[in-house]
Scaffold this motif. Structure first.
Motif, PDB file in Angstrom:
ATOM      1  N   HIS A  14       0.019  -1.910   1.253  1.00  0.00           N
ATOM      2  CA  HIS A  14       1.219  -1.621   0.458  1.00  0.00           C
ATOM      3  C   HIS A  14       1.446  -0.123   0.452  1.00  0.00           C
ATOM      4  CE1 HIS A  14      -0.364  -0.483  -3.838  1.00  0.00           C
ATOM      5  NE2 HIS A  14      -1.142   0.018  -2.919  1.00  0.00           N
ATOM      6  N   HIS A  27      -1.175   2.195   2.942  1.00  0.00           N
ATOM      7  CA  HIS A  27      -2.629   2.019   2.781  1.00  0.00           C
ATOM      8  C   HIS A  27      -2.880   0.589   2.309  1.00  0.00           C
ATOM      9  CE1 HIS A  27      -1.352   2.997  -1.319  1.00  0.00           C
ATOM     10  NE2 HIS A  27      -2.452   2.392  -1.745  1.00  0.00           N
ATOM     11  N   HIS A  29      -5.775  -2.381   0.251  1.00  0.00           N
ATOM     12  CA  HIS A  29      -6.834  -2.633  -0.733  1.00  0.00           C
ATOM     13  C   HIS A  29      -7.469  -3.986  -0.452  1.00  0.00           C
ATOM     14  CE1 HIS A  29      -5.526   0.651  -3.287  1.00  0.00           C
ATOM     15  NE2 HIS A  29      -4.289   0.226  -3.136  1.00  0.00           N
ATOM     16  N   GLU A 137      -6.874  -3.898  -8.074  1.00  0.00           N
ATOM     17  CA  GLU A 137      -6.428  -3.219  -6.854  1.00  0.00           C
ATOM     18  C   GLU A 137      -7.574  -2.411  -6.244  1.00  0.00           C
ATOM     19  OE1 GLU A 137      -2.213  -1.568  -6.118  1.00  0.00           O
ATOM     20  OE2 GLU A 137      -3.354  -0.035  -7.171  1.00  0.00           O
TER      21      GLU A 137
HETATM   22 ZN    ZN Z   1      -2.664   1.231  -3.454  1.00  0.00          ZN
END
Ligand code: ZN
Ligand SMILES: Nc1nc2c(c(=O)[nH]1)N=C([C@H](O)[C@H](O)COP(=O)(O)OP(=O)(O)OP(=O)(O)O)CN2
Length: 148
Positions: A14, A27, A29, A137
């Protein structure tokens, strides 16, 4: 209140387009999703679900079908993030999930809750429902929603 919680994990990319710092960059997660259900314990001798609110394996299967497998290894992008949308659409067969809000953990948790509350419904006549959803996250950052 008696609850059960099933944890699942998925990877997604995202960016937060207006962010003042690093998070405006593309990037990803490894998200951790915790699904908490409530309802009466099933009382049905001889039934596989006897003694359970819901079988954890069924919680997992439904969560994967309706959310986790859809978001896993996708890039989740805001519908107004035109530059990234244009780029992603130039990649053949790219797994892209477009959402109507910026993909912060708060907003992703709300989208996930909206999807999963229609999945975890009163299927046994026990009042089964989604009570709470937690989306991590990072190990240090998460959002929680509890059913009103
Ligand atoms: Zn992020
Ligand atoms: N309220 C929010 N703040 C931030 C969000 C968000 O979704 N909601 N997201 C981000 C970044 O996308 C990122 O997920 C968090 O980055 P960071 O703050 O660096 O988190 P870390 O756990 O990696 O931080 P450490 O300092 O290593 O603990 C930013 N803000």
């Amino acid at each position: 209140m008696l609850t059960i919680t099933r944890k699942l994990e998925f990877d997604a990319g995202h960016r937060i387009p207006d962010h003042k710092s690093q998070c405006r960059n593309l990037h990803g997660h490894r998200y951790t999703l915790e699904i908490t259900l409530t309802g009466e314990v099933i009382d049905a001798d001889g039934n596989s679900d006897n003694g359970m609110i819901m079988d954890f394996s069924d919680v997992k299967a439904l969560a994967k079908q309706h959310l986790v497998d859809v978001w896993d290894h996708a890039f989740i992008v805001y519908e107004k993030d035109d530059k990234v949308l244009d780029f992603l659409s130039s990649l053949p067969d790219h797994k892209t999930v477009v959402i109507d809000r910026i993909p912060t953990v708060e907003n992703l948790a709300q989208v996930a809750f909206t999807i999963l509350k229609t999945v975890f419904i009163d299927r046994f006549g026990t009042g089964l429902r989604l009570h709470k959803l937690v989306l991590h996250e990072t190990p240090n950052c998460w959002a929680e929603i509890t059913d009103a």
